[in-house]
Design an enzyme around this catalytic site. Structure first.
Site, short mmCIF file in Angstrom:
data_model
loop_
_atom_site.label_atom_id
_atom_site.label_comp_id
_atom_site.label_asym_id
_atom_site.label_seq_id
_atom_site.Cartn_x
_atom_site.Cartn_y
_atom_site.Cartn_z
N ARG A 192 -10.76 -2.03 -36.42
CA ARG A 192 -12.06 -2.63 -36.13
C ARG A 192 -13.11 -1.93 -37.00
O ARG A 192 -12.93 -0.77 -37.38
CB ARG A 192 -12.43 -2.42 -34.66
CG ARG A 192 -11.54 -3.14 -33.68
CD ARG A 192 -11.88 -2.74 -32.25
NE ARG A 192 -11.02 -3.41 -31.29
CZ ARG A 192 -9.89 -2.88 -30.82
NH1 ARG A 192 -9.49 -1.67 -31.18
NH2 ARG A 192 -9.16 -3.56 -29.95
N LYS A 220 -11.32 1.05 -29.18
CA LYS A 220 -11.98 0.41 -28.05
C LYS A 220 -11.49 1.03 -26.75
O LYS A 220 -10.32 1.35 -26.61
CB LYS A 220 -11.64 -1.08 -28.11
CG LYS A 220 -12.49 -1.97 -27.27
CD LYS A 220 -12.11 -3.41 -27.57
CE LYS A 220 -12.95 -4.39 -26.81
NZ LYS A 220 -12.58 -5.78 -27.14
N HIS A 239 -14.29 -8.50 -38.78
CA HIS A 239 -13.21 -8.81 -37.83
C HIS A 239 -12.26 -9.87 -38.39
O HIS A 239 -11.11 -9.95 -37.98
CB HIS A 239 -13.80 -9.23 -36.48
CG HIS A 239 -13.02 -8.72 -35.31
ND1 HIS A 239 -13.00 -7.39 -34.94
CD2 HIS A 239 -12.21 -9.36 -34.44
CE1 HIS A 239 -12.22 -7.24 -33.89
NE2 HIS A 239 -11.73 -8.41 -33.56
N ARG A 252 -9.40 -8.10 -39.72
CA ARG A 252 -8.50 -7.66 -38.65
C ARG A 252 -7.58 -8.81 -38.23
O ARG A 252 -6.37 -8.64 -38.11
CB ARG A 252 -9.32 -7.15 -37.46
CG ARG A 252 -8.50 -6.67 -36.28
CD ARG A 252 -9.44 -6.04 -35.24
NE ARG A 252 -8.83 -5.84 -33.95
CZ ARG A 252 -8.10 -4.79 -33.60
NH1 ARG A 252 -7.83 -3.84 -34.49
NH2 ARG A 252 -7.60 -4.68 -32.39
N HIS A 308 -4.14 -3.01 -28.82
CA HIS A 308 -4.32 -3.92 -27.68
C HIS A 308 -3.60 -3.35 -26.46
O HIS A 308 -2.44 -2.96 -26.55
CB HIS A 308 -3.75 -5.30 -27.99
CG HIS A 308 -4.53 -6.08 -28.99
ND1 HIS A 308 -3.98 -7.09 -29.73
CD2 HIS A 308 -5.83 -5.99 -29.38
CE1 HIS A 308 -4.90 -7.60 -30.53
NE2 HIS A 308 -6.03 -6.94 -30.34
N TYR A 351 -2.09 -14.45 -31.75
CA TYR A 351 -1.84 -14.64 -33.18
C TYR A 351 -0.59 -15.48 -33.44
O TYR A 351 -0.48 -16.08 -34.50
CB TYR A 351 -1.75 -13.29 -33.89
CG TYR A 351 -3.04 -12.53 -33.85
CD1 TYR A 351 -4.14 -12.94 -34.59
CD2 TYR A 351 -3.18 -11.39 -33.05
CE1 TYR A 351 -5.35 -12.25 -34.54
CE2 TYR A 351 -4.38 -10.69 -33.01
CZ TYR A 351 -5.45 -11.13 -33.75
OH TYR A 351 -6.64 -10.45 -33.71
#
Length: 181
Positions: free
Chosen positions: A45, A69, A128, A131, A154, A163
């Protein structure tokens, strides 16, 4: 799975490898080239990249420790060529410790938009996007979904599985082109 599709972000604006290469060719500065390359090759990110510190890079193991994150740490692989560029940048800029890039998130957004435009990419591009492009191209090349989840940081595999919908769509479009002859 139906709920997943309902919440899925629009991932159709991802970049193909040749588009990213065109962006890399158009980067104004070595720093800008390196920023684009790191976002593309690691799936970080933009906030993770901005905060990345020298001591988070394991040059021997070809890994970067990322503070991501949710204030979570993870290790993500990085390719040898990107590491060589990173090592050169650190030497050229005489950076031995602390943050690698003295730049804001907003400035990276500007660099990405400007470079994409100069590369002739007529899509709404932002950091992003790189990414998403990393993730989609990783899966298109046969990468493992679980490893991708770990690389991206994640917490839920269903987030990473979004994805798969794009790669399935790509496969269908390619199939239809080949069959239409």
């Amino acid at each position: 799975m139906v709920q997943l599709l309902g919440n899925m972000k629009d991932l159709r604006n991802y970049l193909k490898p040749d588009e990213v290469e065109r962006m890399l060719d158009k980067a104004d500065k070595f720093r800008d080239y390196l920023i684009i390359r790191l976002l593309w090759k690691t799936g970080m990110r933009v906030s993770e990249l901005v905060n990345m510190e020298v001591n988070w890079i394991d040059f021997d193991d070809k890994m970067i420790t990322v503070f991501g994150k949710g204030s979570k740490w993870r290790r993500t692989p990085i390719d040898r060529e990107s590491l060589m560029h990173l090592k050169r940048y650190l030497k050229d800029e005489e950076i031995e410790k602390g943050r690698i890039f003295d730049i804001t998130r907003q400035r990276i957004f500007q660099i990405i938009r400007k470079t994409a435009k100069e590369a002739g990419i007529d899509k709404a591009i932002h950091p992003h996007t790189l990414r998403h492009s990393y993730a989609i191209n990783y899966l298109r090349k046969g990468g493992n979904l679980r490893n991708l989840q770990l690389n991206l940081g994640h917490s839920d595999l269903n987030i990473t599985a979004q994805y798969l919908q794009v790669t399935a769509k790509d496969r269908k479009e390619e199939y239809e082109k080949l069959i239409a002859e």
